[in-house]
Design a protein around this motif. Sequence first.
Motif, short mmCIF file in Angstrom:
data_model
loop_
_atom_site.label_atom_id
_atom_site.label_comp_id
_atom_site.label_asym_id
_atom_site.label_seq_id
_atom_site.Cartn_x
_atom_site.Cartn_y
_atom_site.Cartn_z
N PHE A 112 -10.00 5.50 -8.85
CA PHE A 112 -10.66 4.20 -8.80
C PHE A 112 -9.61 3.10 -8.66
O PHE A 112 -8.56 3.15 -9.31
N LEU A 113 -9.92 2.11 -7.86
CA LEU A 113 -9.12 0.89 -7.78
C LEU A 113 -9.95 -0.25 -8.37
O LEU A 113 -11.10 -0.46 -7.97
N ALA A 114 -9.38 -0.94 -9.34
CA ALA A 114 -10.07 -2.07 -9.97
C ALA A 114 -9.29 -3.35 -9.67
O ALA A 114 -8.06 -3.32 -9.58
N PRO A 115 -9.98 -4.48 -9.49
CA PRO A 115 -9.28 -5.74 -9.18
C PRO A 115 -8.38 -6.17 -10.33
O PRO A 115 -8.66 -5.92 -11.50
N ASP A 116 -7.29 -6.83 -9.96
CA ASP A 116 -6.30 -7.26 -10.95
C ASP A 116 -5.89 -8.70 -10.65
O ASP A 116 -5.97 -9.16 -9.51
N ARG A 117 -5.49 -9.42 -11.68
CA ARG A 117 -4.95 -10.78 -11.55
C ARG A 117 -5.84 -11.70 -10.71
O ARG A 117 -5.44 -12.24 -9.69
N LYS A 118 -7.07 -11.84 -11.13
CA LYS A 118 -8.04 -12.74 -10.48
C LYS A 118 -8.27 -12.38 -9.01
O LYS A 118 -8.49 -13.26 -8.17
N GLY A 119 -8.22 -11.09 -8.72
CA GLY A 119 -8.43 -10.66 -7.34
C GLY A 119 -9.85 -10.22 -7.05
O GLY A 119 -10.09 -9.54 -6.05
N GLU A 120 -10.82 -10.60 -7.91
CA GLU A 120 -12.19 -10.11 -7.76
C GLU A 120 -12.81 -10.51 -6.42
O GLU A 120 -13.49 -9.70 -5.77
N LYS A 121 -12.59 -11.75 -5.99
CA LYS A 121 -13.27 -12.22 -4.78
C LYS A 121 -12.76 -11.51 -3.53
O LYS A 121 -13.55 -11.04 -2.69
N GLY A 156 -20.30 2.34 -3.71
CA GLY A 156 -21.04 1.51 -4.65
C GLY A 156 -20.27 0.22 -4.89
O GLY A 156 -19.81 -0.44 -3.97
N PRO A 157 -20.06 -0.15 -6.17
CA PRO A 157 -19.34 -1.39 -6.46
C PRO A 157 -17.82 -1.23 -6.43
O PRO A 157 -17.10 -2.19 -6.64
N ALA A 158 -17.33 -0.01 -6.19
CA ALA A 158 -15.91 0.27 -6.34
C ALA A 158 -15.23 0.53 -4.99
O ALA A 158 -15.86 0.95 -4.02
N LEU A 159 -13.93 0.28 -4.98
CA LEU A 159 -13.05 0.78 -3.94
C LEU A 159 -12.36 2.01 -4.51
O LEU A 159 -11.79 1.97 -5.61
N VAL A 160 -12.44 3.10 -3.78
CA VAL A 160 -11.87 4.37 -4.23
C VAL A 160 -10.73 4.76 -3.29
O VAL A 160 -10.87 4.68 -2.07
N LEU A 161 -9.63 5.18 -3.88
CA LEU A 161 -8.51 5.70 -3.10
C LEU A 161 -8.51 7.21 -3.25
O LEU A 161 -8.37 7.72 -4.35
N ASN A 162 -8.72 7.91 -2.13
CA ASN A 162 -8.78 9.36 -2.16
C ASN A 162 -7.57 9.90 -1.39
O ASN A 162 -7.44 9.68 -0.19
N THR A 163 -6.63 10.55 -2.11
CA THR A 163 -5.49 11.11 -1.41
C THR A 163 -5.95 12.18 -0.43
O THR A 163 -6.96 12.86 -0.67
N LEU A 164 -5.22 12.30 0.67
CA LEU A 164 -5.60 13.19 1.76
C LEU A 164 -4.55 14.28 1.97
O LEU A 164 -3.35 14.03 1.81
N ARG A 165 -5.00 15.45 2.35
CA ARG A 165 -4.08 16.47 2.84
C ARG A 165 -3.64 16.07 4.25
O ARG A 165 -4.42 15.50 5.00
N ARG A 166 -2.43 16.41 4.59
CA ARG A 166 -1.95 16.13 5.93
C ARG A 166 -2.37 17.25 6.88
O ARG A 166 -2.80 18.32 6.44
N ALA A 167 -2.26 17.00 8.17
CA ALA A 167 -2.79 17.93 9.18
C ALA A 167 -2.21 19.33 9.03
O ALA A 167 -2.93 20.33 9.18
N ASP A 168 -0.91 19.42 8.71
CA ASP A 168 -0.29 20.75 8.62
C ASP A 168 -0.65 21.47 7.32
O ASP A 168 -0.24 22.62 7.11
N GLU A 169 -1.40 20.83 6.43
CA GLU A 169 -1.83 21.47 5.20
C GLU A 169 -3.24 22.06 5.31
O GLU A 169 -3.71 22.71 4.38
#
Length: 304
Positions: A112-121, A156-169
């Motif tokens: 999960f990525l949550a806003p920080d330092r008044k970065g909500e907007k 939904g209300p969140a930004l999610v960072l999902n790590t990815l496998r690279r092509a050779d994996e």
Amino acid sequence: MARMIWKGAISFGLVHVPVQLFPATQSEHIGFNLLDKRTVDPVGYKQINKRTGKEVKREDIVRGYEYEKGKYVVLSDEEIRAANPEATQTVDILAFVDAPEVSFFYLETPYFLAPDRKGEKVYALLREAMKSSGKIGIAQVVMHNKQHLAALIAVGPALVLNTLRRADEVRSSDEFKLPPEGVRASGLSTRELDMAKKLIDDMSEKWNPAEYHDTFHDDILALVDKKIRAGKTEEVDVQAVRAERPKSAEILDLSDLLRRSLGRGKSRADRRSANDDRHDDEHDDEEAPAPARKTPARRRRAAG
């Protein structure tokens, strides 16, 4: 509350979105300790030379990269640290792509990525713009001294960072002997396809992950609790807690199997409702059982 593991910003173009990174999953693995069966004492971990069988002291152990079978390049910890990617505090978006283009094969670990330092907007602006466009961001980020390819996804209300496998994996399906695509090329009849689709329709329901349980985890805890109640540290009849495994069906006639399956293919929700109705009819006159008491192993797990 999950522990924050990284703080930085999402960067795309000239826009920076200050964020905090939190794990989006949690592990529920069964852990076992190695014990001496004679005394039930914990057994420690030793580094053993595989050729001589002798123990190796920790200060004599180095890291090596095997470039050919049995041939290594030795690298010091300092050299490895120097070769690591520079730690940055940004999720650098490289491109935006249509969400369906990224196969689930490539998805690895979500955060999960949550806003920080008044970065909500600006956080909300990026989230809503991505939702409206149907795009996900392909990004690079450095975490734990390792560079990761990742997907930035609005969920939904969140930004999610999902790590990815690279092509050779990711292995190619060309490695495997698979039936050709297409109904005719696979030798299927229209009737068989229609019955299979009908069976899928009958078994379709809304996705609710809470309904699916780790039965191995539950069986192990049941076995542990049984040993505790019995006051034993020796063998207990494992068959008593092992669920009966359904036998694999021998495919004799595909059409016949599909036809028989259709009668049993109602959704899990329908089956639960039917079972509940039967249970209520059978026990209308019986006293309701007392709530189940927490078993010792579960109490300890909840306390931990």
